[in-house]
Write a protein that holds these residues in place. Structure first.
Motif, PDB file in Angstrom:
ATOM      1  N   ARG A   1       0.652  -1.004  -0.238  1.00 35.66           N
ATOM      2  CA  ARG A   1       0.288  -0.218  -0.390  1.00 35.66           C
ATOM      3  C   ARG A   1       0.746   1.424   0.452  1.00 35.66           C
ATOM      4  NH1 ARG A   1      -3.989   1.144   3.386  1.00 35.66           N
ATOM      5  NH2 ARG A   1      -4.202  -1.457   4.073  1.00 35.66           N
ATOM      6  N   LYS A   2       0.076   2.299  -0.583  1.00 35.93           N
ATOM      7  CA  LYS A   2       1.347   3.718  -0.284  1.00 35.93           C
ATOM      8  C   LYS A   2       0.987   4.157   1.366  1.00 35.93           C
ATOM      9  CE  LYS A   2      -0.372   4.914  -4.770  1.00 35.93           C
ATOM     10  NZ  LYS A   2      -1.092   6.232  -5.686  1.00 35.93           N
ATOM     11  N   ASP A   3       3.191   4.469   1.528  1.00 35.25           N
ATOM     12  CA  ASP A   3       3.165   5.083   2.395  1.00 35.25           C
ATOM     13  C   ASP A   3       2.061   6.233   2.570  1.00 35.25           C
ATOM     14  OD1 ASP A   3       4.733   5.960   4.889  1.00 35.25           O
ATOM     15  OD2 ASP A   3       5.810   6.030   3.787  1.00 35.25           O
ATOM     16  N   PRO A   4       1.441   6.566   3.789  1.00 36.54           N
ATOM     17  CA  PRO A   4       0.273   7.701   4.255  1.00 36.54           C
ATOM     18  C   PRO A   4       1.616   8.749   3.801  1.00 36.54           C
ATOM     19  CG  PRO A   4      -0.140   6.140   5.823  1.00 36.54           C
ATOM     20  CD  PRO A   4       1.102   5.419   4.631  1.00 36.54           C
ATOM     21  N   ASP A   5       2.434   8.732   5.100  1.00 35.70           N
ATOM     22  CA  ASP A   5       2.869  10.020   4.993  1.00 35.70           C
ATOM     23  C   ASP A   5       4.258  10.335   3.720  1.00 35.70           C
ATOM     24  OD1 ASP A   5       3.165   9.900   7.583  1.00 35.70           O
ATOM     25  OD2 ASP A   5       4.936   8.716   7.960  1.00 35.70           O
ATOM     26  N   ASN A   6       4.161   9.568   2.775  1.00 34.17           N
ATOM     27  CA  ASN A   6       5.155   9.902   1.478  1.00 34.17           C
ATOM     28  C   ASN A   6       4.190   8.902   0.351  1.00 34.17           C
ATOM     29  OD1 ASN A   6       6.350  10.316  -0.927  1.00 34.17           O
ATOM     30  ND2 ASN A   6       8.356   8.954  -0.107  1.00 34.17           N
TER      31      ASN A   6
ATOM     32  N   SER B   1      -8.351  -7.402  -6.593  1.00 29.71           N
ATOM     33  CA  SER B   1      -8.696  -6.054  -6.569  1.00 29.71           C
ATOM     34  C   SER B   1     -10.297  -6.518  -5.703  1.00 29.71           C
ATOM     35  CB  SER B   1      -9.188  -6.727  -8.445  1.00 29.71           C
ATOM     36  OG  SER B   1      -8.703  -6.890  -9.149  1.00 29.71           O
ATOM     37  N   GLY B   2     -10.212  -7.141  -5.229  1.00 26.74           N
ATOM     38  CA  GLY B   2     -11.399  -7.117  -3.973  1.00 26.74           C
ATOM     39  C   GLY B   2     -10.904  -6.254  -3.122  1.00 26.74           C
TER      40      GLY B   2
ATOM     41  N   GLU C   1     -12.310  -3.100  -1.165  1.00 23.02           N
ATOM     42  CA  GLU C   1     -12.683  -3.607   0.696  1.00 23.02           C
ATOM     43  C   GLU C   1     -12.156  -2.852   1.729  1.00 23.02           C
ATOM     44  OE1 GLU C   1     -14.944  -5.266   1.353  1.00 23.02           O
ATOM     45  OE2 GLU C   1     -15.946  -5.786  -0.397  1.00 23.02           O
ATOM     46  N   HIS C   2     -10.540  -2.451   1.208  1.00 24.70           N
ATOM     47  CA  HIS C   2      -9.969  -1.669   1.958  1.00 24.70           C
ATOM     48  C   HIS C   2      -9.249  -0.441   1.544  1.00 24.70           C
ATOM     49  CE1 HIS C   2      -9.284  -6.001   3.729  1.00 24.70           C
ATOM     50  NE2 HIS C   2      -8.786  -5.904   4.491  1.00 24.70           N
ATOM     51  N   ASP C   3      -9.821  -0.694   0.535  1.00 25.75           N
ATOM     52  CA  ASP C   3      -9.729   1.460  -0.261  1.00 25.75           C
ATOM     53  C   ASP C   3      -8.184   1.689   0.743  1.00 25.75           C
ATOM     54  OD1 ASP C   3     -11.182   4.177  -0.703  1.00 25.75           O
ATOM     55  OD2 ASP C   3     -11.119   4.966   1.715  1.00 25.75           O
ATOM     56  N   ILE C   4      -7.953   0.805  -0.711  1.00 27.22           N
ATOM     57  CA  ILE C   4      -6.007   0.943  -0.863  1.00 27.22           C
ATOM     58  C   ILE C   4      -5.921   2.038  -2.306  1.00 27.22           C
ATOM     59  CG2 ILE C   4      -3.937   0.100  -1.640  1.00 27.22           C
ATOM     60  CD1 ILE C   4      -4.745  -2.670  -0.368  1.00 27.22           C
ATOM     61  N   VAL C   5      -7.176   1.535  -3.538  1.00 24.93           N
ATOM     62  CA  VAL C   5      -6.944   2.435  -4.404  1.00 24.93           C
ATOM     63  C   VAL C   5      -8.320   3.816  -4.275  1.00 24.93           C
ATOM     64  CG1 VAL C   5      -6.743   2.716  -7.004  1.00 24.93           C
ATOM     65  CG2 VAL C   5      -5.660   0.743  -5.719  1.00 24.93           C
ATOM     66  N   LYS C   6      -7.794   4.983  -4.825  1.00 24.86           N
ATOM     67  CA  LYS C   6      -9.388   5.953  -4.316  1.00 24.86           C
ATOM     68  C   LYS C   6      -9.936   5.765  -5.755  1.00 24.86           C
ATOM     69  CE  LYS C   6      -6.914   9.336  -1.602  1.00 24.86           C
ATOM     70  NZ  LYS C   6      -5.995  10.679  -1.348  1.00 24.86           N
ATOM     71  N   LYS C   7     -11.012   5.850  -5.563  1.00 24.16           N
ATOM     72  CA  LYS C   7     -12.226   5.523  -6.958  1.00 24.16           C
ATOM     73  C   LYS C   7     -11.863   3.827  -7.676  1.00 24.16           C
ATOM     74  CE  LYS C   7     -12.435  10.283  -7.853  1.00 24.16           C
ATOM     75  NZ  LYS C   7     -11.333  11.437  -8.953  1.00 24.16           N
ATOM     76  N   ALA C   8     -11.719   3.284  -6.366  1.00 28.61           N
ATOM     77  CA  ALA C   8     -11.425   1.588  -7.508  1.00 28.61           C
ATOM     78  C   ALA C   8     -13.216   1.811  -7.489  1.00 28.61           C
ATOM     79  CB  ALA C   8     -11.026   0.707  -6.392  1.00 28.61           C
TER      80      ALA C   8
END
Length: 509
Positions: free
Chosen positions: A168-173, A216-217, A221-228
């Motif tokens: 997942r993307k680092d929240p700070d970077n 993909s699911g 479900e975990h909101d890793i990708v915005k507008k997924a």
């Protein structure tokens, strides 16, 4: 042009990512205000406002636009109103087709409020010129975006927007990836199953049975990708879900390319045009496991109808025709129940039998249990003698590497005779080839394993051991001698080659 009764009036808006950078003037909210005000003041009621957010003007596969065109083709639309012609589209030819051909045939009135375009009042001489300028705009924007992406990709910045499953993307970077432990555990498990001999279809079936979210699911479900967007079946796994090189901590840019902004279909780039950057994020899989799985994946292995997959599938070859040996199982029933016996035979021979053609090869039949016993005994002998005679074994390996180097050097020199102008360059290549292939012929990790610094007495072979140590197994046709069946089997080891058991016994003399 009068409005026809019982036909729809569409107010259409569009906003691309590039338009968002220009402020609120092109925002969906602003377009809606302009269009609704114009429609109500000029009697275009009732109307329906539709829009596409985040779509380029060069893309005509927009959801709302497609719906509107379908209604136009069905003859259900009387009027289409847009803020300006660029909101309708930025492709000169396609916009011209819709406005001058399709809309004319279906008697649809097009109005562009800010561009003073109204087909109902007659043609505007400047409409074609405005459409051409709109296309130039998107073409120029495309060039700028490509230049920025080229600069980012060459600097090592990750170009892919969606992180691989397990990260997942680092929240700070947001430009940096971090391990997502929940999904990374599934990635490690998939690789372990691959090392244990499970094929892609078997792994996918296992995950499907356990009702585990697919990549993909999981991201949705975990909101890793915005507008997924939600997938149709979030618990369905296919056979090509993971096994990405990014799990080694690599960033690979320019995997795909597109011809132009009009044809943006992704096309695979050849490996030499891709850029690889190491240690850009934490690794989930170690290189040794990756190499084993990659070696196993290079050989497609069909899952048998009964029993388990072949232990030597993909590494056993026919000594005469060079084809792979085909693994199959047969059921043997007796009073104690049913057991399954695995065997190998030449795939070319089986093709000839199946299609009743002229046989190009013989059967080369061998039971898997027999082949496993032969390979295991030889591997045990090898692991038993190496710890006692490390120096002699290293000398044998280096001598063999030197012989390979001499053959490669001779080939390079023959090439140099034909191309004298490149002799100096070839000498440099030969010297580098010696350093890379001879000095680094066996890695420290692999040599430690071969030199007995792990458990030497293996009770049984596993797919991981087979692909770690063995490059290929060559099976000869059996021979009958005085009623005894004899069959020669050669084992070719990774980075070492064939090791004669008799010469191995003489290491200590």
């Amino acid at each position: 042009m009068k409005r026809q009764p019982d036909k729809k009036i569409y107010l259409y808006g569009r906003l691309s990512h590039e338009d968002e950078l220009q402020g609120d003037s092109n925002s969906i909210i602003n377009q809606r205000k302009i269009l609704t005000k114009y429609a109500e003041e000029n009697g275009f009621t009732p109307y329906e406002f539709i829009y596409d957010d985040g779509f380029s003007g060069a893309d005509f596969e927009r959801p709302s636009f497609t719906k509107m065109i379908e209604e136009v083709e069905a003859g259900n639309v009387a009027t289409v109103i847009v803020k300006d012609m660029s909101r309708f589209g930025r492709d000169y030819l396609k916009v011209g087709f819709y406005t001058e051909i399709l809309f004319s045939e279906k008697d649809v009135r097009l109005i562009a409020v800010n561009d003073n375009v109204d087909i109902g009042r007659g043609e505007n001489d400047f409409t074609s010129m405005m459409n051409l300028f709109n296309e130039w705009y998107v073409k120029n924007t495309s060039k700028k975006i490509r230049a920025v992406w080229q600069a980012k990709g060459k600097s090592g910045e990750r170009l892919a927007v969606i992180p691989p499953y397990g990260y997942r993307k680092d929240p700070d970077n947001p430009k940096q990836l971090v391990i997502d432990e929940e999904s990374a555990a599934n990635v490690r498990r998939i690789f372990r199953l691959s090392v244990d001999g499970y094929g892609p279809a078997q792994i996918a079936s296992l995950l499907n049975d356990e009702h585990i979210l697919n990549p993909s699911g999981y991201k949705y479900e975990h909101d890793i990708v915005k507008k997924a967007r939600p997938c149709k079946d979030p618990y369905f796994w296919n056979t090509t879900t993971v096994h990405k090189p990014e799990y080694l901590g690599l960033t690979i840019n320019f995997k795909t390319w597109s011809k132009s902004y009009k044809d943006n279909r992704p096309r695979l780039n050849p490996p030499e045009k891709q850029l690889v950057f190491e240690d850009t994020h934490p690794a989930i899989i170690d290189p040794e496991t990756w190499d084993i799985v990659r070696s196993m994946r290079q050989h497609k292995r069909r899952a048998p109808r009964y029993g388990k997959s072949g232990l030597f599938s993909g590494v056993a070859y026919c000594a005469d025709c060079g084809a792979k040996l085909y693994f199959y199982t047969r059921s043997i029933k007796n009073k104690w129940g049913t057991r399954y016996e695995g065997s190998y035979s030449c795939s070319e021979y089986r093709k000839d039998v199946q299609y009743q053609g002229k046989r190009k090869c013989t059967c080369h039949f061998i039971r898997e249990s027999q082949l496993e016993q032969l390979v295991l005994e030889e591997l045990r002998d090898l692991l038993r003698y190496i710890p006692k005679h490390e120096k002699q074994f290293a000398r044998v390996v280096m001598d063999r590497s030197a012989q390979e180097y001499k053959r490669e050097t001779a080939a390079k020199k023959r090439t140099a005779e034909k191309h004298r102008c490149r002799i100096a360059e070839l000498d440099t290549l030969i010297e580098r080839l010696y350093v890379d292939n001879v000095s680094g012929k066996i890695t420290d990790e692999r040599y430690e394993k071969m030199s007995g610094k792990f458990e030497t007495e293996q009770e049984e072979l596993t797919p991981a051991i087979v692909h770690e140590f063995i490059d290929r197994i060559i099976v000869h046709e059996p021979e009958q001698a005085r009623g005894d069946r004899r069959q020669k089997v050669e084992t070719i080891y990774n980075n070492i080659g064939a090791v004669d058991r008799l010469s191995l016994m003489g290491l200590g003399t």
